[in-house]
Design an enzyme around this catalytic site. Structure first.
Site, PDB file in Angstrom:
ATOM      1  N   MET A  98     -15.117  11.845  18.407  1.00 59.12           N
ATOM      2  CA  MET A  98     -16.370  11.088  18.413  1.00 59.12           C
ATOM      3  C   MET A  98     -16.821  10.786  16.981  1.00 59.12           C
ATOM      4  O   MET A  98     -17.975  10.414  16.756  1.00 59.12           O
ATOM      5  CB  MET A  98     -17.459  11.863  19.173  1.00 59.12           C
ATOM      6  CG  MET A  98     -17.049  12.105  20.628  1.00 59.12           C
ATOM      7  SD  MET A  98     -18.427  12.332  21.743  1.00 59.12           S
ATOM      8  CE  MET A  98     -19.171  13.802  21.070  1.00 59.12           C
ATOM      9  N   GLY A  99     -15.921  10.958  16.012  1.00 62.30           N
ATOM     10  CA  GLY A  99     -16.247  10.609  14.632  1.00 62.30           C
ATOM     11  C   GLY A  99     -17.113  11.659  13.949  1.00 62.30           C
ATOM     12  O   GLY A  99     -17.173  12.799  14.377  1.00 62.30           O
TER      13      GLY A  99
ATOM     14  N   GLU B 203     -13.470  18.933   8.512  1.00 62.18           N
ATOM     15  CA  GLU B 203     -12.112  19.439   8.303  1.00 62.18           C
ATOM     16  C   GLU B 203     -11.410  19.752   9.640  1.00 62.18           C
ATOM     17  O   GLU B 203     -10.183  19.668   9.725  1.00 62.18           O
ATOM     18  CB  GLU B 203     -12.175  20.670   7.392  1.00 62.18           C
ATOM     19  CG  GLU B 203     -10.858  21.153   6.833  1.00 62.18           C
ATOM     20  CD  GLU B 203     -10.000  20.084   6.162  1.00 62.18           C
ATOM     21  OE1 GLU B 203      -8.784  20.095   6.396  1.00 62.18           O
ATOM     22  OE2 GLU B 203     -10.536  19.222   5.417  1.00 62.18           O
TER      23      GLU B 203
ATOM     24  N   HIS C  27     -11.557  17.962  12.470  1.00 61.30           N
ATOM     25  CA  HIS C  27     -10.938  16.698  12.891  1.00 61.30           C
ATOM     26  C   HIS C  27      -9.705  16.390  12.030  1.00 61.30           C
ATOM     27  O   HIS C  27      -8.668  15.966  12.538  1.00 61.30           O
ATOM     28  CB  HIS C  27     -11.917  15.528  12.714  1.00 61.30           C
ATOM     29  CG  HIS C  27     -13.140  15.604  13.581  1.00 61.30           C
ATOM     30  ND1 HIS C  27     -14.401  15.782  13.062  1.00 61.30           N
ATOM     31  CD2 HIS C  27     -13.300  15.500  14.916  1.00 61.30           C
ATOM     32  CE1 HIS C  27     -15.290  15.777  14.052  1.00 61.30           C
ATOM     33  NE2 HIS C  27     -14.655  15.616  15.193  1.00 61.30           N
TER      34      HIS C  27
ATOM     35  N   GLN D 139     -20.452  11.233  28.613  1.00 60.84           N
ATOM     36  CA  GLN D 139     -20.415  12.696  28.576  1.00 60.84           C
ATOM     37  C   GLN D 139     -21.705  13.315  28.060  1.00 60.84           C
ATOM     38  O   GLN D 139     -21.780  14.530  27.886  1.00 60.84           O
ATOM     39  CB  GLN D 139     -19.214  13.185  27.760  1.00 60.84           C
ATOM     40  CG  GLN D 139     -19.310  12.959  26.264  1.00 60.84           C
ATOM     41  CD  GLN D 139     -17.990  13.270  25.581  1.00 60.84           C
ATOM     42  OE1 GLN D 139     -16.991  12.594  25.778  1.00 60.84           O
ATOM     43  NE2 GLN D 139     -17.964  14.310  24.770  1.00 60.84           N
TER      44      GLN D 139
ATOM     45  N   SER E  74     -19.638  18.488  14.216  1.00 61.35           N
ATOM     46  CA  SER E  74     -20.420  17.347  13.733  1.00 61.35           C
ATOM     47  C   SER E  74     -21.911  17.635  13.853  1.00 61.35           C
ATOM     48  O   SER E  74     -22.719  17.083  13.112  1.00 61.35           O
ATOM     49  CB  SER E  74     -20.075  16.098  14.540  1.00 61.35           C
ATOM     50  OG  SER E  74     -18.690  15.851  14.467  1.00 61.35           O
TER      51      SER E  74
HETATM   52  P1  AMP Z   1     -15.444  15.724  18.740  1.00 57.81           P
HETATM   53  O1  AMP Z   1     -15.459  14.634  17.722  1.00 57.81           O
HETATM   54  O2  AMP Z   1     -16.493  16.761  18.521  1.00 57.81           O
HETATM   55  O3  AMP Z   1     -15.393  15.200  20.161  1.00 57.81           O
HETATM   56  O4  AMP Z   1     -14.078  16.494  18.530  1.00 57.81           O
HETATM   57  C1  AMP Z   1     -12.849  15.830  18.540  1.00 57.81           C
HETATM   58  C2  AMP Z   1     -11.737  16.845  18.560  1.00 57.81           C
HETATM   59  O5  AMP Z   1     -11.844  17.689  17.409  1.00 57.81           O
HETATM   60  C3  AMP Z   1     -11.813  17.772  19.784  1.00 57.81           C
HETATM   61  O6  AMP Z   1     -10.493  18.023  20.266  1.00 57.81           O
HETATM   62  C4  AMP Z   1     -12.437  19.014  19.213  1.00 57.81           C
HETATM   63  O7  AMP Z   1     -12.099  20.196  19.922  1.00 57.81           O
HETATM   64  C5  AMP Z   1     -11.832  19.043  17.819  1.00 57.81           C
HETATM   65  N1  AMP Z   1     -12.647  19.857  16.928  1.00 57.81           N
HETATM   66  C6  AMP Z   1     -13.992  19.795  16.746  1.00 57.81           C
HETATM   67  N2  AMP Z   1     -14.392  20.744  15.881  1.00 57.81           N
HETATM   68  C7  AMP Z   1     -13.274  21.442  15.528  1.00 57.81           C
HETATM   69  C8  AMP Z   1     -13.025  22.555  14.660  1.00 57.81           C
HETATM   70  N3  AMP Z   1     -13.994  23.163  13.992  1.00 57.81           N
HETATM   71  N4  AMP Z   1     -11.748  22.995  14.534  1.00 57.81           N
HETATM   72  C9  AMP Z   1     -10.740  22.391  15.215  1.00 57.81           C
HETATM   73  N5  AMP Z   1     -10.910  21.335  16.044  1.00 57.81           N
HETATM   74  C10 AMP Z   1     -12.157  20.868  16.194  1.00 57.81           C
END
Ligand code: AMP
Length: 296
Positions: free
Chosen positions: A30-31, A35, A37, A61, A187
């Site tokens: 989701m941008g 680190e 991501h 969601q 994020s």
């Molecule tokens: P999001 O942008 O929050 O939807 O996350 C996108 C992807 O990044 C998802 O697969 C999350 O589980 C992963 N992600 C988010 N935060 C972390 C983190 N601290 N360490 C590893 N992966 C992460």
């Protein structure tokens, strides 16, 4: 690096890669990159010939009282960071590109796993996640898709969807990336004030306390729960939502940890709602051996 907004253009671009018998790795996000991501992007880059990252804040969601409008967005910065990781294509659609008819009539039901814990706290959340992930997988057609263990229940739900719907993709879990004090990168951490930011480390402290108790032989879930609760209760800026231990695959409650399990925690620190987890892996010979290396 190419930036593509339209699903048809993205599909054509990925088709060309597949026609050259080159592998496509995919990271849905989701941008508002951090680190965590970037570590997923580097994995996708290393494992594949071609790396696609999607940036899409998925309205489906978010619940009606949640932070969809306020969710951090910074496409310019994200594109620079993605390019620095060697990403080939960023797919950055608008809501009408993904949901041209508005809210879709047909969605993916995440099943019982999607109604526990996070699913209970956020009704409809995992149906929204599964629906958008299924759509994105169909648009991109990757060999492998990379998900963070930070969102362990999401990872479990996606794995289950891929298995139950025979989706032709390999799901690759990636370890949680943390700040030096243990706070899992997210994020949403930008919404924490300075004092809340310090307090937020109590989630990981609680998980570590449970993991230490587990390593010392504690197997009873009520004992592990009490250990976590005590840590969060000692932090006045945090309000605990849940701290428990569940089966690693099904997220069903368990009384005793005799198979791979997750200690999972959710708490509000100020306004932001934060989640985190660690794997509790019984020593080999005592576990049914369902998972890989020990995290906790
Ligand atoms: P999001 O942008 O929050 O939807 O996350 C996108 C992807 O990044 C998802 O697969 C999350 O589980 C992963 N992600 C988010 N935060 C972390 C983190 N601290 N360490 C590893 N992966 C992460």
């Amino acid at each position: 690096m190419e930036v593509i907004a339209g699903p048809e253009n993205l599909r054509e671009s990925a088709d060309r890669v597949r026609q050259g018998r080159r592998s496509v790795g995919f990271v849905p996000t989701m941008g508002a990159f951090h680190e965590g991501h970037l570590s997923l992007m580097r994995r996708a880059r290393e494992d594949n010939d071609f790396a696609v990252v999607s940036i899409f804040v998925n309205p489906l969601q978010f619940g009606p009282t949640e932070d969809y409008d306020a969710y951090p967005r910074d496409l310019g910065r994200d594109l620079t960071l993605a390019e620095m990781q060697g990403v080939d294509v960023v797919f950055a659609p608008e809501a009408q590109d993904i949901y041209p008819g508005g809210t879709p009539a047909v969605t993916v039901d995440p099943g019982p796993l999607g109604r526990r814990l996070e699913g209970r706290a956020r009704p409809g959340h995992f149906a929204g996640v599964c629906t958008v992930v299924a759509k994105l997988l169909n648009i991109v057609g990757p060999c492998a898709a990379y998900f963070g263990e930070k969102d362990a229940q999401q990872l479990a739900v996606v794995r289950r969807m891929v298995a139950d719907l025979c989706l032709p993709v390999r799901v690759e879990p990636c370890p949680t990336v943390r700040e030096p004090d243990g706070l899992a990168m997210s994020s949403r951490n930008v919404f924490l004030s300075e004092s809340e930011r310090r307090a937020a480390a109590c989630l990981y402290r609680a998980l570590r306390a449970a993991a230490d108790a587990f390593a010392s032989g504690e197997r009873a879930v009520p004992g592990l729960e009490a250990t976590m609760e005590a840590v969060v209760l000692a932090e006045p800026l945090a309000t605990l939502e849940y701290a428990t231990v569940v089966d690693e695959e099904t997220f069903e409650p368990t009384e005793t940890v005799d198979a791979p399990a997750r200690a999972v925690i959710a708490a509000r620190v100020g306004k932001p709602r934060l989640i985190d987890n660690v794997l509790l892996q019984p020593p080999v010979g005592n576990n049914g051996g369902r998972r890989g290396p020990e995290e906790a």
